[in-house]
Design a protein around this motif. Structure first.
Motif, PDB file in Angstrom:
ATOM      1  N   UNK A  58     -40.042  -9.290 -23.055  1.00  0.00           N
ATOM      2  CA  UNK A  58     -39.309 -10.191 -22.166  1.00  0.00           C
ATOM      3  C   UNK A  58     -40.176 -10.517 -20.960  1.00  0.00           C
ATOM      4  N   UNK A  59     -40.006 -11.736 -20.476  1.00  0.00           N
ATOM      5  CA  UNK A  59     -40.671 -12.193 -19.257  1.00  0.00           C
ATOM      6  C   UNK A  59     -39.586 -12.665 -18.302  1.00  0.00           C
ATOM      7  N   UNK A  60     -39.654 -12.210 -17.053  1.00  0.00           N
ATOM      8  CA  UNK A  60     -38.679 -12.586 -16.047  1.00  0.00           C
ATOM      9  C   UNK A  60     -39.424 -13.208 -14.877  1.00  0.00           C
ATOM     10  N   UNK A  61     -39.046 -14.431 -14.511  1.00  0.00           N
ATOM     11  CA  UNK A  61     -39.689 -15.086 -13.375  1.00  0.00           C
ATOM     12  C   UNK A  61     -38.756 -15.099 -12.177  1.00  0.00           C
ATOM     13  N   UNK A  62     -39.290 -14.740 -11.032  1.00  0.00           N
ATOM     14  CA  UNK A  62     -38.552 -14.711  -9.770  1.00  0.00           C
ATOM     15  C   UNK A  62     -39.216 -15.673  -8.788  1.00  0.00           C
ATOM     16  N   UNK A  63     -38.538 -16.040  -7.719  1.00  0.00           N
ATOM     17  CA  UNK A  63     -39.185 -16.866  -6.694  1.00  0.00           C
ATOM     18  C   UNK A  63     -40.350 -16.145  -6.018  1.00  0.00           C
ATOM     19  N   UNK A  64     -40.376 -14.825  -6.119  1.00  0.00           N
ATOM     20  CA  UNK A  64     -41.355 -14.019  -5.390  1.00  0.00           C
ATOM     21  C   UNK A  64     -42.331 -13.273  -6.295  1.00  0.00           C
ATOM     22  N   UNK A  65     -42.200 -13.370  -7.617  1.00  0.00           N
ATOM     23  CA  UNK A  65     -43.087 -12.639  -8.505  1.00  0.00           C
ATOM     24  C   UNK A  65     -42.705 -12.793  -9.958  1.00  0.00           C
ATOM     25  N   UNK A  66     -43.306 -11.968 -10.804  1.00  0.00           N
ATOM     26  CA  UNK A  66     -43.077 -12.033 -12.247  1.00  0.00           C
ATOM     27  C   UNK A  66     -42.980 -10.616 -12.798  1.00  0.00           C
ATOM     28  N   UNK A  67     -42.128 -10.459 -13.827  1.00  0.00           N
ATOM     29  CA  UNK A  67     -41.945  -9.138 -14.444  1.00  0.00           C
ATOM     30  C   UNK A  67     -42.068  -9.254 -15.959  1.00  0.00           C
ATOM     31  N   UNK A  68     -42.744  -8.291 -16.569  1.00  0.00           N
ATOM     32  CA  UNK A  68     -42.907  -8.225 -18.017  1.00  0.00           C
ATOM     33  C   UNK A  68     -42.290  -6.918 -18.504  1.00  0.00           C
TER      34      UNK A  68
END
Length: 234
Positions: A111-121
């Motif tokens: 899964x990839x999660x995009x935030x206004x302040x960063x990214x998470x895998x």
């Protein structure tokens, strides 16, 4: 007339006040959804993303890899940039179970999660119950990128893990380099054991890239022959 004027004004004020609460709630809910991130759920693994601050930005694929991409400089537009210089082509992590010697290369995220302040895998459970997440952001006003790996042990026994982090440098000028009078040259990388950091520099230009772990003791030794990252960078 004066009383009517006051009544109308009071009615308008009341209307604004009464309408403010639901509007504020709607905006708060909207902001909450944005800050909670947008999940790719593995649907767009090959599509690009960007983790950007006001100085550096990282471009890669949503599965966590760093394929060759882009057209201005063919295949070289991904990686970490400090405009007008590219710093690295990408990086890759490997986790090893010390007891069994089994390796898990963190090359494709679930899964990839995009935030206004960063990214998470989010990586699927590896090594019999160990799950891994990678979070990254580019701090505003800083010439760098922060990458954090988090490990969760869901098994019923204690685990001892070895973590290896490989970086492929590619100190490279931007596509308008000819107009700027910039020419690329091979990179040279040195390990500073006392500081627990690597320092890379372009052998022809004053371009430098530094990376390491926090605290420095976590990077107590370098890996002699890390697996190569298959990109076209020099």
């Amino acid at each position: 007339m004066k009383a009517a004027s006051h009544s109308v004004l009071l009615w308008v004020v009341c209307a604004l006040v009464s309408g403010y609460a639901p509007l504020h709630a709607q905006r708060a809910a909207s902001v909450g959804r944005i800050m909670a991130g947008i999940h790719g759920a593995g649907r767009n693994g090959g599509e690009p993303y960007v983790t950007a601050g006001d100085r550096t930005y990282l471009i890669g694929a949503q599965d966590g890899s760093f394929p060759d991409m882009g057209g201005h400089v063919p295949g070289e537009m991904g990686g970490l940039w400090l405009h007008p210089i590219k710093l690295i082509d990408g990086f890759q992590a490997t986790v090893t179970d010390a007891a069994s010697g089994r390796d898990a290369v963190l090359s494709r995220s679930a899964d990839f999660v995009t935030y206004p302040y960063g990214s998470r895998f989010v990586y699927a459970p590896v090594l019999d119950g160990v799950s891994v997440e990678r979070f990254q952001f580019s701090p505003d006003g800083q010439d760098g990128l922060v990458v954090q790996y988090r490990f969760t042990n869901a098994s019923a026994r204690a685990r001892r893990l070895r973590f290896r982090f490989a970086v492929k440098t590619d100190l490279l000028p931007v596509w308008s380099s000819e107009q700027l009078g910039l020419r690329d040259a091979p990179d040279s990388v040195a390990w500073r054991a006392a500081d627990g950091i690597f320092v890379a520099h372009d052998t022809r230009n004053p371009w430098v890239c530094v990376w390491g772990a926090v605290p420095p003791a976590a990077a107590a030794r370098r890996v002699a022959d890390p697996p190569p990252l298959p990109t076209r960078g020099t």
